[in-house]
Design an enzyme around this catalytic site. Structure first.
Site, PDB file in Angstrom:
ATOM      1  N   CYS A 247      21.545  20.280 -20.242  1.00  0.00           N
ATOM      2  CA  CYS A 247      22.679  19.414 -19.876  1.00  0.00           C
ATOM      3  C   CYS A 247      23.224  18.603 -21.055  1.00  0.00           C
ATOM      4  O   CYS A 247      24.429  18.380 -21.143  1.00  0.00           O
ATOM      5  CB  CYS A 247      22.328  18.520 -18.701  1.00  0.00           C
ATOM      6  SG  CYS A 247      20.931  17.436 -18.963  1.00  0.00           S
TER       7      CYS A 247
ATOM      8  N   LYS B  31      11.733  17.740  -8.778  1.00  0.00           N
ATOM      9  CA  LYS B  31      12.732  16.825  -9.316  1.00  0.00           C
ATOM     10  C   LYS B  31      13.876  16.699  -8.318  1.00  0.00           C
ATOM     11  O   LYS B  31      14.512  17.682  -7.952  1.00  0.00           O
ATOM     12  CB  LYS B  31      13.247  17.359 -10.649  1.00  0.00           C
ATOM     13  CG  LYS B  31      14.333  16.491 -11.266  1.00  0.00           C
ATOM     14  CD  LYS B  31      14.710  16.986 -12.650  1.00  0.00           C
ATOM     15  CE  LYS B  31      15.853  16.181 -13.232  1.00  0.00           C
ATOM     16  NZ  LYS B  31      16.243  16.639 -14.562  1.00  0.00           N
TER      17      LYS B  31
ATOM     18  N   LYS C 166       9.488  13.484  -9.878  1.00  0.00           N
ATOM     19  CA  LYS C 166      10.493  12.625 -10.475  1.00  0.00           C
ATOM     20  C   LYS C 166      11.634  12.381  -9.506  1.00  0.00           C
ATOM     21  O   LYS C 166      12.099  13.335  -8.899  1.00  0.00           O
ATOM     22  CB  LYS C 166      11.015  13.340 -11.730  1.00  0.00           C
ATOM     23  CG  LYS C 166      12.150  12.669 -12.413  1.00  0.00           C
ATOM     24  CD  LYS C 166      12.609  13.529 -13.535  1.00  0.00           C
ATOM     25  CE  LYS C 166      13.823  12.867 -14.142  1.00  0.00           C
ATOM     26  NZ  LYS C 166      14.429  13.678 -15.151  1.00  0.00           N
TER      27      LYS C 166
ATOM     28  N   SER D   1      15.018   6.192 -15.486  1.00  0.00           N
ATOM     29  CA  SER D   1      15.870   5.140 -16.051  1.00  0.00           C
ATOM     30  C   SER D   1      16.320   4.092 -15.031  1.00  0.00           C
ATOM     31  O   SER D   1      16.301   2.903 -15.313  1.00  0.00           O
ATOM     32  CB  SER D   1      17.086   5.788 -16.714  1.00  0.00           C
ATOM     33  OG  SER D   1      17.765   6.620 -15.795  1.00  0.00           O
TER      34      SER D   1
HETATM   35  C1  PBG Z   1      17.813  16.367 -17.890  1.00  0.00           C
HETATM   36  C2  PBG Z   1      17.054  15.167 -17.482  1.00  0.00           C
HETATM   37  C3  PBG Z   1      17.473  14.068 -16.714  1.00  0.00           C
HETATM   38  C4  PBG Z   1      16.419  13.167 -16.718  1.00  0.00           C
HETATM   39  C5  PBG Z   1      15.389  13.743 -17.455  1.00  0.00           C
HETATM   40  N1  PBG Z   1      15.793  14.989 -17.893  1.00  0.00           N
HETATM   41  C6  PBG Z   1      18.782  13.761 -16.095  1.00  0.00           C
HETATM   42  C7  PBG Z   1      19.275  14.523 -14.949  1.00  0.00           C
HETATM   43  O1  PBG Z   1      18.639  15.409 -14.405  1.00  0.00           O
HETATM   44  O2  PBG Z   1      20.417  14.230 -14.595  1.00  0.00           O
HETATM   45  C8  PBG Z   1      16.408  11.804 -16.081  1.00  0.00           C
HETATM   46  C9  PBG Z   1      15.510  10.803 -16.703  1.00  0.00           C
HETATM   47  C10 PBG Z   1      15.764   9.392 -16.335  1.00  0.00           C
HETATM   48  O3  PBG Z   1      16.631   9.052 -15.503  1.00  0.00           O
HETATM   49  O4  PBG Z   1      15.071   8.531 -16.895  1.00  0.00           O
HETATM   50  N2  PBG Z   1      18.044  17.313 -16.928  1.00  0.00           N
END
Ligand code: PBG
Length: 324
Positions: free
Chosen positions: A122, A195, A248, A274
């Site tokens: 991404c 995830k 996650k 985050s």
């Molecule tokens: C990439 C990725 C993401 C996160 C980790 N790897 C973002 C998403 O999937 O949009 C999120 C990590 C976080 O919010 O701390 N795919």
């Protein structure tokens, strides 16, 4: 045994008793610190929605790694922000890509630090999706080969472990095969097995500059309403060769961590994302929460639910506190 014979408060009367019967421990060994690496020189740019976290250029890594090691941490998770994005994520597997160079930089200043890399597209795609896009759709199978290439380029650059976070079906098997064919059969895979399509990733997308330019990630990341599906996802990744299974986000999904803990013998990681970090930071800034206390309580809860490993932006602060 009932009151007054049994009095739970007997074992709570001072810290010696409490420490003696404490069921869950938290240690710096279990924490992983995420790092955002960018091109340029002397860049140390704080991420507005993630106070205390920075985008760092390569020349800043040496000092950062020293600070990380001094807190007692042993591992980092790398994310890269490339100089250009395109439709084939070409900078994700370039030999001189940002993550590949960051690994070399870190290993040359400290070969002992465990370097884990996020394997996803991404940040490298012009459209911001985690897969190859054709006709407005995120193509699963066409993405797999690229992911294998990315993982291999990280391993060749010296990564100790790769962590695919894209949520394409079959990517763990593809990455395992690609690594093995090239002699990296000892490089483990920490799979973002479970995830969720979560609103808690908001601040990260600002940090990694990877918000999707159209639609959202719900056709590949999991529906927050599902828990049985989490077991199927984890089973698949385990059978495809994942060494560590990750859940996650963490705090809103403690039930999922706990279910995985009961069902699997594999090490389990949880990613305190985050948004979880930003919420505590914001409330603390307003004076509404005691930050240290809430930080430790969240981390401990994630451990209590069953996670062996926690990936967290609080890793440095927590490790410092634990060593005091
Ligand atoms: C990439 C990725 C993401 C996160 C980790 N790897 C973002 C998403 O999937 O949009 C999120 C990590 C976080 O919010 O701390 N795919």
């Amino acid at each position: 045994m009932l009151f007054p014979d049994y009095r739970p408060r007997r074992m709570r009367q001072n810290e010696n008793f409490r420490a003696l019967i404490r069921e869950t421990q938290l240690a710096p060994d279990q924490l992983v610190y995420p790092l955002f690496v960018v091109l340029g020189k002397k860049v140390r740019k704080e991420i507005p929605s993630m106070p205390g976290c920075f985008q760092l250029s390569l020349d800043q890594l040496k000092a950062e790694i020293k600070e990380i090691k001094d807190t007692g941490l042993r591992s980092v998770l790398l994310f890269g922000i490339p100089e250009k994005k395109d439709e084939i994520a070409s900078r994700a597997y370039a030999k001189d890509g940002i993550v590949q160079r960051a690994i070399a930089e870190i290993k040359s200043s400290d070969k002992d630090l465990l370097v884990i890399t996020d394997v996803c597209l991404c940040e490298y795609m012009s459209h911001g999706h985690c897969g190859f896009v054709s006709g407005g759709k995120i193509e699963n199978d066409a993405t797999l080969e690229i992911l294998g290439r990315v993982a291999l380029s990280h391993a060749r650059a010296g990564a100790d472990m790769v962590a695919p976070s894209d949520m394409m079906d079959g990517r763990v098997a593809e990455i395992r095969e690609t690594l093995d064919e090239d002699g990296f059969e000892h490089t483990p895979i920490m799979s973002y097995a479970v995830k969720y399509a979560s609103g808690f990733y908001g601040p990260f997308r600002e940090a990694a500059e990877c918000a999707p330019q159209f639609g959202d990630r719900r056709s590949y990341q999991m529906d927050p309403a599902n828990s049985r599906e989490a077991l199927r996802e984890a089973t698949l990744d385990m059978e495809e060769g994942a060494d560590i299974l990750m859940v996650k986000p963490a705090l809103p999904y403690l039930d999922i961590i706990s279910r995985l803990r009961e069902e699997f013998d594999h090490p389990i990681a949880a990613y305190q994302v985050s948004g979880e970090y930003a919420m505590v930071k914001a409330a603390a800034k307003m004076g509404w929460l005691d930050e240290e206390r809430v930080m430790m309580e969240c981390l401990l809860s994630i451990r209590r639910a069953g996670a062996d490993i926690i990936i967290t932006y609080y890793a440095k602060e927590a490790a410092r506190l634990l060593r005091r």
